[in-house]
Design an enzyme around this catalytic site. Structure first.
Site, PDB file in Angstrom:
ATOM      1  N   SER A   1       0.865  -1.170   0.000  1.00  0.00           N
ATOM      2  CA  SER A   1       0.000   0.000   0.000  1.00  0.00           C
ATOM      3  C   SER A   1       0.905   1.223   0.000  1.00  0.00           C
ATOM      4  O   SER A   1       2.053   1.151   0.465  1.00  0.00           O
ATOM      5  CB  SER A   1      -0.893   0.020   1.248  1.00  0.00           C
TER       6      SER A   1
ATOM      7  N   ASN B   1       0.577   3.393   1.974  1.00  0.00           N
ATOM      8  CA  ASN B   1       0.741   3.629   3.408  1.00  0.00           C
ATOM      9  C   ASN B   1       2.051   3.069   3.962  1.00  0.00           C
ATOM     10  O   ASN B   1       2.566   3.581   4.966  1.00  0.00           O
ATOM     11  CB  ASN B   1      -0.413   3.018   4.198  1.00  0.00           C
TER      12      ASN B   1
ATOM     13  N   THR C   1      33.073  39.140  24.401  1.00  0.00           N
ATOM     14  CA  THR C   1      31.712  38.810  24.819  1.00  0.00           C
ATOM     15  C   THR C   1      30.869  40.058  24.628  1.00  0.00           C
ATOM     16  O   THR C   1      31.293  41.158  24.994  1.00  0.00           O
ATOM     17  CB  THR C   1      31.666  38.375  26.298  1.00  0.00           C
TER      18      THR C   1
ATOM     19  N   SER D   1      30.987  44.480  -6.194  1.00  0.00           N
ATOM     20  CA  SER D   1      30.068  45.579  -6.463  1.00  0.00           C
ATOM     21  C   SER D   1      30.149  46.012  -7.913  1.00  0.00           C
ATOM     22  O   SER D   1      31.207  45.953  -8.540  1.00  0.00           O
ATOM     23  CB  SER D   1      30.398  46.767  -5.550  1.00  0.00           C
ATOM     24  N   SER D   2      29.008  46.460  -8.403  1.00  0.00           N
ATOM     25  CA  SER D   2      28.961  47.009  -9.761  1.00  0.00           C
ATOM     26  C   SER D   2      29.252  48.505  -9.766  1.00  0.00           C
ATOM     27  O   SER D   2      29.373  49.111 -10.836  1.00  0.00           O
ATOM     28  CB  SER D   2      27.573  46.765 -10.367  1.00  0.00           C
TER      29      SER D   2
ATOM     30  N   LYS E   1      35.779  46.411  -4.108  1.00  0.00           N
ATOM     31  CA  LYS E   1      35.031  45.810  -3.002  1.00  0.00           C
ATOM     32  C   LYS E   1      34.902  44.297  -3.212  1.00  0.00           C
ATOM     33  O   LYS E   1      34.563  43.834  -4.299  1.00  0.00           O
ATOM     34  CB  LYS E   1      33.642  46.440  -2.909  1.00  0.00           C
TER      35      LYS E   1
END
Length: 467
Positions: free
Chosen positions: A141, A143, A188, A320-321, A326
């Site tokens: 089945s 199932n 921390t 970056s364009s 970058k």
């Protein structure tokens, strides 16, 4: 024009492409569920798992004597071809489907039947000689077939993720050794805390992912309890009394998973999807930790002039364009996004599990799709992070050393010897004057330079586990 063949089901006749190995039930499902565009065949391990279940069933039914040997051999041969990589493009039903996976089971039954018919010398669709339901699905089945196949496929994907995480763990561990003597300030709440080494920071990344590998292996074991043989809702209806045990033994042999066991309560196993929830939770844990690590890598490499600039990630592409020069942390960024997806998939699995009703969960298809995607994407992300980022990380050791010398946090390492009150006074003077902690401690006659250096060295040196 595409030629067709006519097939019949309870709704009537339907034309199916003549060259297709799938049949009428699959064709209706394709028409009914144009949802994600992600077909069953996109997950080879799932297709192979379906074929393995059908092969185990046919072998068991042949041995019991309820399936004609010639038919059984044809099904077995077709299943072996599929497990070898053939006909995966014939598994065309959308992963997201109604019917608790019935359409997936039908797709597998029809492909195996039609390929089996060819092997027997008959035309596709000539089901009088080998029927998708009467023969291929004998004693089964949806199932029990569907969840069993999902478990088998998940097992394969879990093994791959475990291996991928191993690659990443080794990468972080190597960097831990490489940076063992690079002193830096630990933090921390983004404030200077105490001195440590960059090596210990990277070794901690390796350790936290090692813990996740263990949790993943524990969750994997839950996948090995299956309900094959339970047929409809776990009642074992229409299955031979010997089928369940024989099919399980065959499936063990076919998959190589010796720890496969039959559920003690088939009704419970058919309705319960707790093991999927458990696995999904572990995947979320892996995702959260990976994302946190990537956040740290992005923060530690931020700048290069106006950020932390403690480490340098390998440059992978222009960032970056519009801003020349970058370079962005694109590898950690893509891993972050995979983590976000996995966390979202865990919500989907949770809701789908909760939404089940009575003796069957109708939403197992979205559970399977979510888990398959999470496992595959996490495995790929882990290897990409290791090979395209972590392996190429370098340390700005001189900058880190100078920051340690300038940090107020040094006083914490000295306070057990010079006392809390003296340490507080030194910290306040250093903060107001801009002078270094070591210089002030020495000028006040609290410690000489050799003692200061020894205390700082002890602060950053790893403590042996036996201590």
């Amino acid at each position: 024009m595409t030629t067709t063949r006519s097939e019949h089901d309870l709704l009537g006749d339907l034309e199916v492409p003549a060259e297709a190995y799938y049949g009428v039930h699959t064709a209706r499902a394709v028409d009914n569920f144009p949802i994600s565009g992600i077909r069953l065949g996109i997950y080879p391990s799932f297709v192979n798992a379906l074929a393995a279940v059908k092969q185990a069933a046919a072998t068991a039914n042949k041995a019991i004597g309820v399936l004609d040997p010639a038919k059984a051999d044809a099904i077995i041969a077709a299943a072996e071809e599929i497990r070898a990589g053939r006909l995966h493009d014939e598994f065309v039903v959308d992963m997201i489907q109604g019917g608790a996976g019935t359409s997936t089971n039908m797709n597998a039954n029809e492909v195996l039947a039609n390929r089996g018919l060819e092997l027997l010398g008959y035309e596709r669709g000539d089901y009088a000689h080998l029927h998708p339901l009467q023969d291929v699905n004998l004693g089964q089945s949806t199932n029990d077939v569907y969840p069993t196949a999902v478990n088998i496929a998940l097992d394969a994907y879990v093994v791959r993720l475990d291996s991928a995480l191993g690659v990443l763990v080794e990468s972080f561990a190597r960097k831990g050794q490489e940076f063992a003597d690079v002193v830096k300030m630990g933090r921390t709440q983004l404030q200077d805390a105490v001195p440590m080494t960059l090596g210990r920071e990277f070794a901690a990344f390796a350790a936290t992912l090692t813990e996740d590998r263990q949790r993943l292996r524990e969750a994997r074991l839950l996948l090995h309890e299956i309900n094959l043989g339970g047929t409809a809702i776990g009642t074992e209806l229409n299955a031979h009394p010997e089928y369940r045990a024989r099919a399980l033994a065959e499936l063990r042999a076919i998959t190589g998973i010796e720890t496969l066991v039959s559920a003690t309560d088939l009704v419970e196993a058919t309705s319960d999807v707790g093991h999927f929830v458990q696995l999904s939770g572990v995947l979320k844990r892996v995702a959260v930790k990976l994302s946190k690590i990537c956040n740290d890598l992005r923060l530690l490499s931020s700048g290069p002039r106006a950020g932390f600039n403690e480490i340098v990630l390998p440059a992978r592409q222009a960032g970056s364009s519009i801003m020349p020069g970058k370079v962005n942390p694109v590898i950690p960024e893509v891993v972050n996004q995979v983590a976000f997806e996995v966390i979202g998939n865990d919500v989907t699995v949770t809701l789908a599990a909760e939404g089940g009703q009575l003796q069957l969960n109708a939403f197992e298809p979205i559970i399977a799709h979510s888990l398959f995607a999470s496992l595959q994407h996490l495995a790929r992300a882990a290897v990409v992070l290791a090979e395209k980022c972590v392996d190429g990380i370098t340390a700005n050791a001189d900058l880190l050393r100078s920051r340690v010398a300038d940090s107020i946090g040094l006083v914490t390492a000295l306070s057990p010897v010079i006392g809390y009150e003296n340490a507080t006074a030194v910290a306040q003077e250093a903060l107001l004057s801009g002078r270094g902690v070591a210089e002030i401690v020495e000028s006040r006659g609290l410690l000489d330079r050799a003692a200061i250096d020894a205390l700082l060295d002890a602060a950053v040196r790893p403590v042996p586990a036996s201590q």
